[in-house]
Structure formats: structure tokens, C-alpha cells
Design a protein around this motif. Structure first.
Motif, PDB file in Angstrom:
ATOM      1  N   ALA A 182      37.999  40.631  39.962  1.00  8.40           N
ATOM      2  CA  ALA A 182      38.010  39.708  38.832  1.00  8.40           C
ATOM      3  C   ALA A 182      39.213  39.972  37.949  1.00  8.40           C
ATOM      4  O   ALA A 182      39.565  41.136  37.686  1.00  8.40           O
ATOM      5  CB  ALA A 182      36.727  39.843  38.015  1.00  8.40           C
ATOM      6  N   ILE A 183      39.833  38.904  37.498  1.00  8.43           N
ATOM      7  CA  ILE A 183      40.897  38.961  36.502  1.00  8.43           C
ATOM      8  C   ILE A 183      40.297  38.493  35.184  1.00  8.43           C
ATOM      9  O   ILE A 183      39.682  37.428  35.114  1.00  8.43           O
ATOM     10  CB  ILE A 183      42.075  38.040  36.869  1.00  8.43           C
ATOM     11  N   ILE A 184      40.461  39.277  34.134  1.00  4.92           N
ATOM     12  CA  ILE A 184      39.990  38.880  32.811  1.00  4.92           C
ATOM     13  C   ILE A 184      41.201  38.658  31.923  1.00  4.92           C
ATOM     14  O   ILE A 184      42.035  39.557  31.747  1.00  4.92           O
ATOM     15  CB  ILE A 184      39.053  39.941  32.202  1.00  4.92           C
ATOM     16  N   ILE A 185      41.305  37.454  31.377  1.00  5.30           N
ATOM     17  CA  ILE A 185      42.434  37.092  30.524  1.00  5.30           C
ATOM     18  C   ILE A 185      42.032  37.355  29.080  1.00  5.30           C
ATOM     19  O   ILE A 185      41.200  36.651  28.517  1.00  5.30           O
ATOM     20  CB  ILE A 185      42.809  35.614  30.712  1.00  5.30           C
ATOM     21  N   GLY A 186      42.613  38.386  28.491  1.00  8.90           N
ATOM     22  CA  GLY A 186      42.302  38.746  27.117  1.00  8.90           C
ATOM     23  C   GLY A 186      41.516  40.034  27.033  1.00  8.90           C
ATOM     24  O   GLY A 186      40.401  40.130  27.552  1.00  8.90           O
ATOM     25  N   GLY A 187      42.097  41.021  26.368  1.00  4.20           N
ATOM     26  CA  GLY A 187      41.453  42.336  26.247  1.00  4.20           C
ATOM     27  C   GLY A 187      40.834  42.554  24.895  1.00  4.20           C
ATOM     28  O   GLY A 187      40.913  43.659  24.335  1.00  4.20           O
ATOM     29  N   GLY A 188      40.201  41.505  24.344  1.00  3.19           N
ATOM     30  CA  GLY A 188      39.443  41.665  23.110  1.00  3.19           C
ATOM     31  C   GLY A 188      38.055  42.203  23.407  1.00  3.19           C
ATOM     32  O   GLY A 188      37.770  42.664  24.523  1.00  3.19           O
ATOM     33  N   ILE A 189      37.170  42.129  22.425  1.00  3.66           N
ATOM     34  CA  ILE A 189      35.825  42.675  22.602  1.00  3.66           C
ATOM     35  C   ILE A 189      35.116  41.996  23.772  1.00  3.66           C
ATOM     36  O   ILE A 189      34.507  42.652  24.618  1.00  3.66           O
ATOM     37  CB  ILE A 189      35.000  42.494  21.316  1.00  3.66           C
ATOM     38  N   GLY A 190      35.203  40.663  23.834  1.00  2.00           N
ATOM     39  CA  GLY A 190      34.526  39.938  24.898  1.00  2.00           C
ATOM     40  C   GLY A 190      35.053  40.285  26.274  1.00  2.00           C
ATOM     41  O   GLY A 190      34.285  40.506  27.215  1.00  2.00           O
ATOM     42  N   GLY A 191      36.369  40.343  26.408  1.00  2.00           N
ATOM     43  CA  GLY A 191      36.962  40.674  27.694  1.00  2.00           C
ATOM     44  C   GLY A 191      36.630  42.078  28.147  1.00  2.00           C
ATOM     45  O   GLY A 191      36.345  42.323  29.327  1.00  2.00           O
ATOM     46  N   LEU A 192      36.661  43.032  27.217  1.00  2.00           N
ATOM     47  CA  LEU A 192      36.406  44.429  27.581  1.00  2.00           C
ATOM     48  C   LEU A 192      34.937  44.673  27.926  1.00  2.00           C
ATOM     49  O   LEU A 192      34.626  45.394  28.878  1.00  2.00           O
ATOM     50  CB  LEU A 192      36.842  45.351  26.441  1.00  2.00           C
ATOM     51  N   PHE A 193      34.012  44.090  27.155  1.00  2.00           N
ATOM     52  CA  PHE A 193      32.592  44.246  27.491  1.00  2.00           C
ATOM     53  C   PHE A 193      32.274  43.566  28.822  1.00  2.00           C
ATOM     54  O   PHE A 193      31.561  44.136  29.662  1.00  2.00           O
ATOM     55  CB  PHE A 193      31.700  43.691  26.377  1.00  2.00           C
ATOM     56  N   THR A 194      32.806  42.355  29.028  1.00  2.00           N
ATOM     57  CA  THR A 194      32.577  41.675  30.304  1.00  2.00           C
ATOM     58  C   THR A 194      33.147  42.501  31.445  1.00  2.00           C
ATOM     59  O   THR A 194      32.510  42.670  32.490  1.00  2.00           O
ATOM     60  CB  THR A 194      33.222  40.277  30.287  1.00  2.00           C
TER      61      THR A 194
END
Length: 502
Positions: free
Chosen positions: A5-17
Motif C-alpha cells: 500500500a502507498i499512503i499519500i500524506g504522513g499526517g495523523i490519518g496516514g500514519l495510523f492507517t
């Protein structure tokens, strides 16, 4: 490690996901455009001191709380330095014009008892109001990390009332009605629009107990990064995605501003949905969906001071303080009036390791509409022009003047003052109009701002504060919804609850 999986954005939502997916065997790569990961967890350093930009006060970290359970499940709870605020007074409200001070304890019964002590003639209404708050949160099973029932959720009428209507339904005293809305700066409450369930979720979270990070909130972002990397994933700062290539309703790859390409089986966007729209081919989504994403109103922004205090000058305050000029402004704190701004603000002293009698920093947070900086919209950090600098300094002076009325000699206790406007928030958090709570939820058109985690692109999912719920509690819960869209309904929730038993 069968899927990636690629997650775009390393904010709270991206990091928890990313942490949830990594723990379940998916190889995750998080791509973050900023130098510092974490979004609202970001901190900055000046002259050896740490300043939080977003997550100043937290709920859910008391034993048995939802974030307590989530972080224990992820194996990071013991890595976090958390200070639990004294339950006898978690918040203090000071009405300057009348000189009235209200000290709010945590704990359901303690809260009811104290508010009844202040307003004995409203005793019955206070209890019914608080019981209703807790009842409304139970209509949101995920809040208590319980399995979501099958089918479409059915809610009570009060669930989608406006927050102010809910309060006035039980409370007739005008002063008390306003006091019960004092947490507005934590969710950007708008009279007649903010849904009662948002008001309930936030208030119950903090009635149950408030906490602070010791030495800054970035530690949570770093702990989540460690979870992802421990399970074979990567977190890449300074890696800005500029293009999401979609072919036959599937993402084929993403491309960064440096020309790097990343491919995976699954893709999760944790950035603002409108920003995501600018990265995909124009025919990816229907015009109606695009219009909807652009039309959803944003929540308010903020103006903040980060004050560097001289040693042994200003005493540490072990609760959050709310400065309120007078009654009648609780629902209008974002209104900017040159004559009397600010009408209210939140301030606190963040704790350090081995916190002693005196504070090293003072944080001030004022709700503000983006409209007040709109004339400088086209500017960038460090190059906004002299008129902006003058305006900004005027805002700083106004806040310090009001603080000094409460704490005579405050300016002599200050070493340095740093400030941030809605433009600063826009440029560092990459949120449209500097919105600190994402899209604004509106009880008059609730469907408009309720975005699903699924998209018409089969392997592209959404997460973050603009989807479902915002904040230190809401974003991790949304991350669970996104993760379970990939892993299966109730997968994460059951794992979290099983972890508590073990």
C-alpha cells in the motif's frame, strides 16, 4: 506481505492507517511532502525548546479510553510520555468583564456535581443534558471500539440537532448554555450548524479525562513510524506526490515532484480531498462528486502564539485556561473585529520532563476565520510583505495585552514570541483555507460532508480529518474505518479488544 500500500500524506490519518495495515501484513510506504511527519502532531524547535503546532490537549488516553486501547494494541503506549491533567480541574473558564471563574473537573459525576453547584436552579437539566451527551456517543459504536452493526445506522433525532439546540433543550439559563459550549475551540462550533453528535463526542471525550504530551506531540508520529518500519514498511518525508496515475478505474502508480514513481496494490489518500483531485486525471471522478468536494464548507482556522518564557518567571498551570471577554461571544469567536478582537482564546503551559513549579512555554490559541488573511492568499512563508507583518504583530500585541491584564508584568517574563496565522496553518498542514478541523459538518446538510472511505477508483481509499471525524480521537477512528475497508469489517476493532484481554 502479500499486498502493498502507498499512503499519500504522513499526517495523523496516514500514519495510523499505515500502522494498522502494517500490523496486518501489508507492506506500507508513506509519502509525506513535509520535512517533518505528523501533520497536526508536528512540532518545531526554537532555542532548544519544543513547540506543538496542533495537538495540545488530548482525550481518550485515560486507562480504558479509546486511544489508550488503540496505542496499547499497536505496542506504542509505553513509548509515549503522557501527563494526565488533575481531574479536580481540567479546564478553567474566566469571564473577564464579570470576573466570574468556573473550574471544570473531569469525570461524569464530578462534572454534573460542579455544574450543579454553580447553577443549582438547573440541576435537573444539567443531569439530563450530560446523560444525553453520553447517550449520543453510544450511537457511534466505534467511539467505544465496538463492532459496527450490519446495515444502515439509525440515529435518534437529537443526534443531528444543532449543538446549540441540544443545549437549549435542557438548559434555560443563558449563562450556563454558553458555558456548556466552552469547548467550541476544539471543534469550531457554529451556531445552528454544528451537529449535536460532534458536540457530544468531543465533550464526553474530555469529561472522561484530559491529557497532554510531555515534551511535545511529535513522539506519537515517531512511534507510529516505528510500527510501520518494524513491519517492513517505510515512511518517506520530503516526498511530495504530484501525480496519481489512474488507468481503467485503478491507480497504476504515483509520481513525486522529483520524478520518482511508486507502485502498490492499494493506495490511501490522507491529504485534503480537493488536493487529491488535482493529482488525478480530469475524467477520474464524476463532475457531481468534484463539485461536492469543492462546495463543502471548511471549518475555521486559528491564530496562535508560542511564547518562550524566561526561567522561573511564570508558574506552570496544570489545566487548560479559557479567556472569555464577556457572555454572548462563545459562538462567534471567529468573527474578527478590529475594535475588540480577540473575544476569547485558549491558553496553556505545555509540560516538560520533570516539570517543576515554573513553565518554560506558554501557548495561546485563538479561533480565526481565513477571511481575515485572504488579501495575502498568494503569498508564501517568509515572503508575505510588510502589511502582513504589521497586521500579524498587531494581533500578537492584542493577545498579550489581554493576557497581561490577568498576569501583570507578563511581558517581562517573556524571552521570545513566535506566532502563526491561518496562512501558516494552510502552508504547513496543506489544508484548504487553513482549516484546523477539516471539512465543516453541518446538521442542515449532513450528507454533504459525510464522505465514504471508498472511491470510484477501485484501489484508492480515503482517510484523514476530512473523512468522518477530526481530531486526536476522530482521525484514528477514521483510520480504523479505512483499514477495515481493506482488511474486512470489524477486523481492527476485534484485534484491539482481544489485545486488551491478553
Amino acid at each position: 506481505m502479500n499486498r502493498s500500500a502507498i499512503i499519500i500524506g504522513g499526517g495523523i490519518g496516514g500514519l495510523f492507517t499505515g500502522a494498522f495495515l502494517s500490523k496486518n501484513g501489508i507492506r506500507v510506504t508513506v509519502l509525506e511532502k513535509n520535512t517533518i511527519i505528523g501533520g497536526g502532531l508536528q512540532c518545531f524547535r526554537r532555542k532548544g525548546k519544543i513547540y506543538e503546532t496542533g495537538m495540545h490537549v488530548m482525550g481518550g488516553f485515560e486507562e480504558g479510553g479509546n486511544l489508550f486501547k488503540i496505542c496499547r494494541y499497536l505496542g506504542i503506549l509505553d513509548k509515549l510520555k503522557i501527563h494526565h491533567i488533575d481531574s479536580r480541574c481540567s479546564d478553567e473558564l474566566r469571564y473577564v468583564k464579570t470576573g466570574e471563574v468556573y473550574r471544570i473537573p473531569s469525570g461524569k459525576e464530578a462534572f454534573i456535581e460542579k455544574m450543579t453547584e454553580y447553577f443549582p436552579h438547573e440541576a435537573e437539566g444539567i443531569r439530563r443534558y450530560v446523560e444525553t451527551l453520553f447517550s449520543l456517543t453510544r450511537e457511534f459504536p466505534l467511539y467505544y471500539l465496538k463492532e459496527e452493526p450490519e446495515g444502515i445506522a439509525v440515529h435518534s433525532d437529537k443526534f443531528i440537532w444543532s449543538a446549540d439546540k441540544l443545549i437549549s433543550h435542557y438548559i434555560s439559563d443563558k449563562k450556563l448554555s454558553e458555558i456548556l459550549a466552552y469547548l467550541n475551540p476544539l471543534y469550531g462550533g457554529v451556531k445552528g450548524h454544528t451537529p449535536a453528535y460532534i458536540h457530544a463526542l468531543i465533550n464526553v471525550l474530555y469529561i472522561n479525562g484530559a491529557s497532554r504530551f510531555i515534551d511535545g506531540s511529535l513522539q506519537l508520529a515517531e512511534a507510529l513510524k516505528e510500527v510501520i518500519e518494524y513491519h517492513g514498511g517505510k515512511v518517506r518525508p520530503n516526498c511530495e506526490v504530484r501525480n496519481i496515475q489512474v488507468v481503467n478505474k485503478n491507480v497504476d502508480f504515483v509520481e513525486t515532484t522529483e520524478g520518482e514513481r511508486f507502485s502498490a496494490d492499494l493506495y490511501v489518500s490522507s491529504i485534503h480531498p480537493v488536493e487529491m483531485l488535482g493529482m488525478v486525471p480530469k475524467d477520474t471522478f464524476l463532475k457531481g462528486f468534484i463539485s461536492r468536494l469543492n462546495e463543502i464548507p471548511d471549518s475555521c482556522s486559528a491564530f496562535s502564539l508560542f511564547i518562550d518564557l524566561k526561567p522561573d518567571a511564570f508558574r506552570y498551570i496544570d489545566h487548560t485556561c479559557y479567556y472569555i471577554e464577556d457572555y454572548g461571544s462563545m459562538w462567534e469567536q471567529d468573527k474578527f473585529d478590529e475594535n475588540d478582537w480577540p473575544k476569547g482564546f485558549m491558553y496553556m503551559t505545555p509540560p516538560d520532563s520533570n516539570q517543576g513549579e515554573y513553565a518554560s512555554r506558554l501557548l495561546v490559541h485563538c479561533i480565526m476565520s481565513f477571511d481575515h488573511v485572504r488579501e495575502w492568499t498568494a503569498t508564501s512563508v517568509g515572503d508575505r510583505g510588510e502589511s502582513y507583518n504589521v497586521w500579524k504583530q498587531n494581533c500578537v500585541d492584542r493577545i498579550l495585552d489581554k493576557l497581561e491584564n490577568m498576569y501583570p508584568g507578563l511581558r517581562d517574563m517573556i524571552e521570545n514570541v513566535y506566532s502563526a496565522s491561518p496562512l501558516t496553518i494552510r502552508d504547513y498542514y496543506h489544508t484548504r483555507n487553513g482549516a484546523i478541523f477539516g471539512y465543516r459538518k453541518d446538521c442542515k446538510n449532513l450528507i454533504l460532508s459525510q464522505l465514504p472511505v471508498y472511491t470510484k477508483v477501485h484501489n484508492l481509499f480515503l482517510t484523514g480529518q476530512n473523512i468522518n471525524l477530526h481530531g486526536i480521537c476522530g482521525v484514528p477512528l477514521t483510520a480504523i474505518i479505512t483499514s477495515e475497508a481493506i482488511l474486512g469489517t470489524n477486523t481492527i476493532v476485534n484485534q484491539i479488544n482481544n489485545a486488551q484481554g491478553n
